[in-house]
Design an enzyme around this catalytic site. Structure first.
Site, PDB file in Angstrom:
ATOM      1  N   TYR A  71      36.333   2.785  15.217  1.00 33.27           N
ATOM      2  CA  TYR A  71      36.272   3.900  16.162  1.00 33.27           C
ATOM      3  C   TYR A  71      34.926   4.614  16.056  1.00 33.27           C
ATOM      4  CZ  TYR A  71      37.707   7.864  18.980  1.00 33.27           C
ATOM      5  OH  TYR A  71      37.799   8.786  19.979  1.00 33.27           O
ATOM      6  N   PHE A 123      20.637   4.522  44.633  1.00 34.50           N
ATOM      7  CA  PHE A 123      21.747   3.672  45.075  1.00 34.50           C
ATOM      8  C   PHE A 123      22.994   4.514  45.298  1.00 34.50           C
ATOM      9  CE2 PHE A 123      23.390  -0.160  46.332  1.00 34.50           C
ATOM     10  CZ  PHE A 123      24.655  -0.314  45.824  1.00 34.50           C
ATOM     11  N   ASP A 124      23.890   3.953  45.999  1.00 35.30           N
ATOM     12  CA  ASP A 124      25.166   4.485  46.436  1.00 35.30           C
ATOM     13  C   ASP A 124      25.843   5.434  45.462  1.00 35.30           C
ATOM     14  OD1 ASP A 124      28.244   2.737  46.384  1.00 35.30           O
ATOM     15  OD2 ASP A 124      27.706   4.446  47.650  1.00 35.30           O
ATOM     16  N   ASP A 214      16.719   4.524  36.700  1.00 38.15           N
ATOM     17  CA  ASP A 214      18.002   3.861  36.928  1.00 38.15           C
ATOM     18  C   ASP A 214      17.669   2.387  36.730  1.00 38.15           C
ATOM     19  OD1 ASP A 214      20.512   3.751  39.571  1.00 38.15           O
ATOM     20  OD2 ASP A 214      20.029   2.323  37.976  1.00 38.15           O
ATOM     21  N   ALA A 216      19.348  -0.578  36.209  1.00 39.71           N
ATOM     22  CA  ALA A 216      20.302  -1.689  36.382  1.00 39.71           C
ATOM     23  C   ALA A 216      19.620  -3.053  36.386  1.00 39.71           C
ATOM     24  CB  ALA A 216      21.083  -1.500  37.680  1.00 39.71           C
ATOM     25  N   LYS A 257      24.546  -5.595  35.363  1.00 38.40           N
ATOM     26  CA  LYS A 257      23.487  -6.340  36.029  1.00 38.40           C
ATOM     27  C   LYS A 257      22.646  -7.009  34.950  1.00 38.40           C
ATOM     28  CE  LYS A 257      24.799  -3.231  39.204  1.00 38.40           C
ATOM     29  NZ  LYS A 257      25.884  -2.271  38.953  1.00 38.40           N
ATOM     30  N   HIS A 449      32.631   3.428  51.882  1.00 39.68           N
ATOM     31  CA  HIS A 449      32.573   1.988  52.192  1.00 39.68           C
ATOM     32  C   HIS A 449      33.494   1.166  51.304  1.00 39.68           C
ATOM     33  CE1 HIS A 449      29.766   0.624  48.892  1.00 39.68           C
ATOM     34  NE2 HIS A 449      29.775   1.929  48.755  1.00 39.68           N
TER      35      HIS A 449
HETATM   36  C1  LIG Z   1      20.852   0.557  41.062  1.00 42.36           C
HETATM   37  C2  LIG Z   1      22.266   0.843  40.653  1.00 42.36           C
HETATM   38  C3  LIG Z   1      23.333   0.031  41.090  1.00 42.36           C
HETATM   39  O1  LIG Z   1      23.061  -1.034  41.863  1.00 42.36           O
HETATM   40  C4  LIG Z   1      24.666   0.354  40.687  1.00 42.36           C
HETATM   41  C5  LIG Z   1      25.801  -0.396  41.130  1.00 42.36           C
HETATM   42  N1  LIG Z   1      25.586  -1.415  41.935  1.00 42.36           N
HETATM   43  C6  LIG Z   1      26.445  -2.227  42.471  1.00 42.36           C
HETATM   44  C7  LIG Z   1      27.949  -2.090  42.304  1.00 42.36           C
HETATM   45  C8  LIG Z   1      28.488  -1.823  43.656  1.00 42.36           C
HETATM   46  C9  LIG Z   1      28.218  -0.603  44.242  1.00 42.36           C
HETATM   47  C10 LIG Z   1      28.653  -0.377  45.544  1.00 42.36           C
HETATM   48  C11 LIG Z   1      29.325  -1.376  46.232  1.00 42.36           C
HETATM   49  C12 LIG Z   1      29.579  -2.594  45.619  1.00 42.36           C
HETATM   50  C13 LIG Z   1      29.144  -2.836  44.323  1.00 42.36           C
HETATM   51  C14 LIG Z   1      25.888  -3.271  43.316  1.00 42.36           C
HETATM   52  O2  LIG Z   1      26.625  -4.150  43.762  1.00 42.36           O
HETATM   53  O3  LIG Z   1      24.655  -3.243  43.570  1.00 42.36           O
HETATM   54  C15 LIG Z   1      24.854   1.468  39.834  1.00 42.36           C
HETATM   55  C16 LIG Z   1      26.229   1.876  39.337  1.00 42.36           C
HETATM   56  O4  LIG Z   1      26.565   1.008  38.275  1.00 42.36           O
HETATM   57  P1  LIG Z   1      28.093   0.580  37.999  1.00 42.36           P
HETATM   58  O5  LIG Z   1      28.529  -0.262  39.160  1.00 42.36           O
HETATM   59  O6  LIG Z   1      28.046  -0.181  36.708  1.00 42.36           O
HETATM   60  O7  LIG Z   1      28.903   1.844  37.897  1.00 42.36           O
HETATM   61  C17 LIG Z   1      23.771   2.233  39.437  1.00 42.36           C
HETATM   62  N2  LIG Z   1      22.504   1.916  39.854  1.00 42.36           N
END
Ligand SMILES: CC1=C(O)/C(=C\N=C(/Cc2ccccc2)C(=O)O)C(COP(=O)(O)O)=CN1
Length: 457
Positions: A71, A123-124, A214, A216, A257, A449
């Site tokens: 833990y 990003f989103d 960020d 990723a 990623k 979305h």
């Molecule tokens: C630059 C960047 C990203 O691309 C990201 C997530 N991307 C995703 C995941 C996603 C998001 C929206 C629709 C479908 C799939 C991607 O498909 O591209 C996150 C959040 O990370 P998380 O998913 O691990 O929470 C932070 N920064």
């Protein structure tokens, strides 16, 4: 001269199955024309996302078996901490269950109501976490990024004039940090150059504004720097990564990623004070600070994954496959964002489907047609994703209305790439017959979305 071949061989396979067009049309109806609602068994090739969908290596699976589930003070945390410090130089690490959780923890400390967070294209979910705190994400990406035919090698770059404009027109207390997304997902998986990062850092220092990454797809960004930026061709990926992060005060990471794992995220930073404050939110939202919502085994696999992801041979293989698909689509005359991005090919649906009005979501329409045609799932990076203006509740029409073909890491072969290109070409050849799009029958208030419901217009 011998032809190129992958620097790995396959030791495990997972069956994927074809379906008929009739089945797919029925499944779309049941899914309310939202590709997120399809079951994986209804999808032949899944390009919805490169996030968490890649294959782990034998060394990662081996590490999984020796994960330490203590833990507090897990050996696997220490392995991860050492690897993160080796690659990024950041001293403090807070694991989280995935990227948006890292955003939630860090932004709980740094982002206040009314703040402004400039950067390239957020990003989103990152924008979601900023707007959720009633702050404003401001996109200062260079204009070239929005012309799909402009071959600027670093379309993720920040326009320094736009950024300085923000710095001049807001008190520095109102700008918690500048966020550089590497690579820049929303503009097409486009990299940021070291030169631009350095200039952003110098400008931000002049105004006393911190810089965060960020991260990723940071390893893919480092690959493009090595391949495209003058003076970088003889440096290792790991050396370039170290320099990238030297321009930041910290980073958020979606390990799903470039961490090469199926779950996980983290925050890494240099400020002990920010680390202490973020630790409190980690304990509240994620778990104790030496596991943060991750299992020990996942931290162990991530430590190996980060090492593998920052090796040139792996990146060359991964990015060449995306480029291979992109070049095939260009050969077929299909309008795509160029240069081809690091993790995905982005189709310009306004150009592809000129007869579908923007109000009927052309990118979503194209994604649905590609699925009907060939059982390939993609994702809309357009008006549905851009969501509504928080004040006016009007649709926010982004400059680019894209269908993203995100390629999972070490997962598909180039035969699959040929299949994808052929499926899209078939749709392209009948594009003039596609004149009707979709309309929304239900949507949530935030990040619509993922769960929006549609019907044929
Ligand atoms: C630059 C960047 C990203 O691309 C990201 C997530 N991307 C995703 C995941 C996603 C998001 C929206 C629709 C479908 C799939 C991607 O498909 O591209 C996150 C959040 O990370 P998380 O998913 O691990 O929470 C932070 N920064």
């Amino acid at each position: 001269k011998l032809p190129y071949a992958e620097p790995f061989r396959i030791k495990m396979v997972e069956e994927i199955r074809q379906s008929t067009r009739e089945e797919r049309e029925q499944w779309l109806k049941e899914a309310n024309y939202n590709l997120f609602n399809l079951k994986s068994s209804q999808v032949f090739i899944d390009l919805l996302t490169d996030s968490g969908t890649g294959a782990m290596s034998d060394r990662q699976w081996g590490a999984l078996m020796t994960g330490d589930e203590s833990y507090a003070g897990s050996r696997s945390f220490e392995q991860l901490q050492n690897t993160v410090e080796k690659i990024t130089g950041f001293k403090y690490l807070l694991p989280t269950h995935q990227g948006r959780a890292a955003e939630n923890v860090l932004f709980s400390v740094l982002v206040k109501e009314g703040n402004v967070v400039p950067g390239n294209s957020h990003f989103d979910t990152t924008k979601g976490h900023i707007e959720f705190r009633k702050a404003h994400a401001v996109d200062c990406t260079i204009d070239e990024a929005f012309d799909i035919n402009d071959l600027h090698p670093f379309k993720g770059n920040i326009n320094l004039e736009k950024l300085e404009e923000i710095y001049k027109s807001h008190p520095k207390e109102n700008i918690p940090f500048c966020l550089i997304t590497i690579t820049c997902n929303s503009s097409g998986g486009q990299p940021v150059s070291l030169e631009n990062m350095k200039a952003v850092r110098e400008l931000s220092n002049r105004y006393g504004i911190p810089v965060f990454f960020d991260s990723a797809r940071f390893a893919e960004n480092a690959y493009f720097i090595k391949k495209r930026e003058k003076g970088q061709e003889n440096r290792s990926i790991k050396e370039i990564c170290k320099e990238i992060f030297s321009y930041g005060d910290g980073m958020t990471m979606s390990s799903k990623k470039d961490g090469l794992v199926n779950i996980g995220g983290f925050i890494a930073l240099n400020s002990e004070e920010t680390f202490r404050k973020a630790s409190n939110f980690t304990i509240i939202y994620e778990g104790f600070i030496t596991y943060g919502g991750m299992a020990g085994r996942d931290m162990a696999a991530l430590a190996v994954g980060l090492d593998e992801a920052t090796e040139f041979a792996y990146l060359e293989s991964r990015i060449s496959q995306v480029e291979y698909l992109g070049n095939k689509l260009i050969e077929y005359g299909i309008p795509v964002q160029k240069p081809i991005g690091g993790h995905a090919v982005f189709i310009d649906s306004l150009n592809f489907l000129p007869n579908v009005s923007r109000a009927e979501y052309p990118a979503q329409t194209l994604g649905l047609e590609i699925y009907k045609e060939a059982g390939i799932r993609t994702v809309e990076i357009g008006t549905l994703l851009a969501d509504r203006d928080p004040e006016t509740r009007e649709n926010r029409y982004p400059k680019l209305e894209l269908v993203r073909l995100a390629i999972p890491r070490r997962t598909y072969t180039n035969n699959h790439m040929d299949y994808i290109a052929a499926g899209i070409k078939n749709v392209y050849e009948r594009r003039d017959e596609i004149s009707k799009g979709y309309k929304i029958t239900w949507e949530p208030d935030l990040l619509r979305h993922f769960t929006v419901q549609l019907e044929e217009a």
